[in-house]
Scaffold this motif. Structure first.
Motif, PDB file in Angstrom:
ATOM      1  N   UNK A   1       0.899  -1.365   0.147  1.00  0.00           N
ATOM      2  CA  UNK A   1      -0.131   0.099   0.400  1.00  0.00           C
ATOM      3  C   UNK A   1       0.839   0.760  -0.297  1.00  0.00           C
ATOM      4  N   UNK A   2       0.665   1.997  -0.918  1.00  0.00           N
ATOM      5  CA  UNK A   2       1.679   3.470  -1.475  1.00  0.00           C
ATOM      6  C   UNK A   2       0.269   4.661  -0.739  1.00  0.00           C
ATOM      7  N   UNK A   3       1.147   5.255   0.218  1.00  0.00           N
ATOM      8  CA  UNK A   3       0.212   6.158   1.636  1.00  0.00           C
ATOM      9  C   UNK A   3       0.196   7.104   0.500  1.00  0.00           C
ATOM     10  N   UNK A   4      -1.073   8.661  -0.150  1.00  0.00           N
ATOM     11  CA  UNK A   4      -0.114   9.564  -0.426  1.00  0.00           C
ATOM     12  C   UNK A   4      -1.317  10.976   0.202  1.00  0.00           C
ATOM     13  N   UNK A   5      -1.074  10.953   1.546  1.00  0.00           N
ATOM     14  CA  UNK A   5      -2.113  11.828   2.528  1.00  0.00           C
ATOM     15  C   UNK A   5      -2.178  12.922   2.098  1.00  0.00           C
ATOM     16  N   UNK A   6      -1.796  13.814   1.593  1.00  0.00           N
ATOM     17  CA  UNK A   6      -2.007  15.325   0.561  1.00  0.00           C
ATOM     18  C   UNK A   6      -2.880  15.044  -0.507  1.00  0.00           C
ATOM     19  N   UNK A   7      -2.741  13.952  -0.684  1.00  0.00           N
ATOM     20  CA  UNK A   7      -3.392  13.768  -2.226  1.00  0.00           C
ATOM     21  C   UNK A   7      -5.194  12.963  -1.359  1.00  0.00           C
ATOM     22  N   UNK A   8      -5.012  12.942  -0.218  1.00  0.00           N
ATOM     23  CA  UNK A   8      -6.737  11.983   0.383  1.00  0.00           C
ATOM     24  C   UNK A   8      -6.380  10.302  -0.836  1.00  0.00           C
TER      25      UNK A   8
ATOM     26  N   UNK B   1      -4.933   6.088  -1.062  1.00  0.00           N
ATOM     27  CA  UNK B   1      -4.130   4.850  -0.828  1.00  0.00           C
ATOM     28  C   UNK B   1      -4.083   4.065  -2.238  1.00  0.00           C
ATOM     29  N   UNK B   2      -3.017   4.108  -2.830  1.00  0.00           N
ATOM     30  CA  UNK B   2      -3.595   2.761  -3.655  1.00  0.00           C
ATOM     31  C   UNK B   2      -2.502   1.444  -2.762  1.00  0.00           C
TER      32      UNK B   2
ATOM     33  N   UNK C   1      -4.544  -7.923  -8.632  1.00  0.00           N
ATOM     34  CA  UNK C   1      -5.471  -7.705  -8.106  1.00  0.00           C
ATOM     35  C   UNK C   1      -5.093  -5.813  -7.741  1.00  0.00           C
ATOM     36  N   UNK C   2      -5.497  -4.637  -8.356  1.00  0.00           N
ATOM     37  CA  UNK C   2      -4.487  -3.351  -7.780  1.00  0.00           C
ATOM     38  C   UNK C   2      -5.899  -3.167  -7.604  1.00  0.00           C
ATOM     39  N   UNK C   3      -5.575  -1.200  -6.691  1.00  0.00           N
ATOM     40  CA  UNK C   3      -6.938  -0.893  -7.267  1.00  0.00           C
ATOM     41  C   UNK C   3      -6.515   0.975  -6.423  1.00  0.00           C
ATOM     42  N   UNK C   4      -7.157   1.423  -5.316  1.00  0.00           N
ATOM     43  CA  UNK C   4      -6.858   2.279  -4.931  1.00  0.00           C
ATOM     44  C   UNK C   4      -8.188   3.344  -4.054  1.00  0.00           C
ATOM     45  N   UNK C   5      -7.485   3.874  -2.689  1.00  0.00           N
ATOM     46  CA  UNK C   5      -8.843   4.538  -2.075  1.00  0.00           C
ATOM     47  C   UNK C   5      -8.181   6.082  -2.050  1.00  0.00           C
ATOM     48  N   UNK C   6      -9.568   7.277  -2.702  1.00  0.00           N
ATOM     49  CA  UNK C   6      -9.191   7.942  -2.939  1.00  0.00           C
ATOM     50  C   UNK C   6     -10.553   9.022  -2.207  1.00  0.00           C
TER      51      UNK C   6
END
Length: 318
Positions: A225-232, A234-235, A248-253
């Motif tokens: 998981x790659x977390x980008x808090x400034x962009x809200x 998580x990939x 399986x890939x995805x992102x929470x935004x």
């Protein structure tokens, strides 16, 4: 300052797919994480149709690394020139060219040439380093062939979908819930256990046992998981996937939505080819439906509980 030298390698492979298909797979770097094993995530920074700048994260030997990649695409000659620079070791770039040629009507000849700038090493480590340099391009070609040779079946094996909900509560609290994956066994009923390491801030390696499938069986996954808090945002990419999922890939935004926040979970799945009769459309359709329900249920349950935790936290603060 250590002295440097340039190591040159050239590898060629014959791939059972049309040259245009193979070139298209190489050119479309954003899709690599789903189709190739090493890439975890690809961000396109700049692209004018010919010149492209990317940032890639990949996994090798359970270590997550990242690098920048500049590319020049030549679709008419089916060549791609590239320059790769490791963000952890600037000043040691790899340059090279992918060349794709027709080899009959149904095959392509693919050549990968690389020039890698390396620091001179003691003689005892030179042999190991050379074997590693020679192995990596060969592995890339093997993985490229495995993806390209399914070209006529990929549309049936690929599945893309999104789940989104509007949540009341601050985006920061919702993001915090999604980020704290180590706490999910206590917060999510479908997560039995989680082991999480985060050696680099924002880069998580998580091993989960979940039981969100309709059959009630516990499934083990291993996820980057790659977390980008400034962009809200998580990939994620699963490195260990349960059947019938091959990748399986995805992102929470998160995005502002009226007086709350809209959370989107976008997922992409590559299925294993079903056993039995090739072209079993009914069996594959049932598998696609099963996977869509299973993964969608897990994501919406996570989103629902993230919203509940955020609302509860706000009430406690009032």
């Amino acid at each position: 300052m250590p002295s440097q030298r340039v190591h040159t390698s050239e590898h060629t492979a014959r791939i059972a797919a049309p040259a245009g298909v193979v070139y298209g797979l190489l050119a479309d770097a954003v899709r690599w994480p789903l189709l190739l094993p090493a890439p975890v995530h690809v961000e396109r920074i700049d692209f004018d149709g010919v010149h492209e700048r990317l940032r890639l994260w990949d996994v090798r030997d359970q270590r997550i690394g990242s690098f920048h990649l500049r590319r020049t695409l030549h679709p008419h000659s089916r060549t791609i020139e590239f320059e790769q620079e490791d963000t952890a070791r600037p000043g040691t770039p790899t340059t090279g060219t992918w060349t794709v040629e027709d080899h009959g009507d149904t095959h392509a000849l693919v050549t990968l040439r690389q020039d890698r700038t390396v620091e001179r090493q003691p003689a005892a480590t030179t042999g190991h380093s050379r074997r590693q340099w020679e192995r990596e391009p060969a592995e890339r070609l093997t993985h490229l062939a495995a993806a390209a040779e399914r070209w006529d079946r990929l549309d049936r094996l690929l599945l893309s979908f999104e789940d989104s909900v509007h949540l009341d509560g601050p985006a920061e609290l919702v993001y915090d819930f999604l980020h704290r994956i180590a706490d999910w066994p206590e917060r999510l009923p479908h997560v039995d256990s989680a082991e999480v390491s985060e050696d680099v801030p924002g880069v998580q390696l998580a091993a989960l046992d979940t039981c969100a499938t309709p059959d009630g069986l516990t499934r083990s996954t291993r996820t980057v998981r790659l977390c980008f808090p400034s962009a809200a945002r998580i990939v994620f990419k699963e490195l260990l996937t349960p059947e019938p999922i091959a990748a399986h890939t995805g992102a929470w935004s998160l995005a502002p939505d009226g007086d709350g926040v809209r959370v989107l979970c976008a997922q992409q799945v590559l299925l294993h080819e079903p056993p039995g009769t090739p072209g079993d459309a009914a069996g594959l359709a049932e598998t696609r439906r099963h996977v869509r329900i299973w993964l969608g249920r897990a994501s919406t349950e996570t989103l629902r509980l993230a919203g509940w935790r955020a609302r509860t936290a706000v009430r406690r603060l009032r």
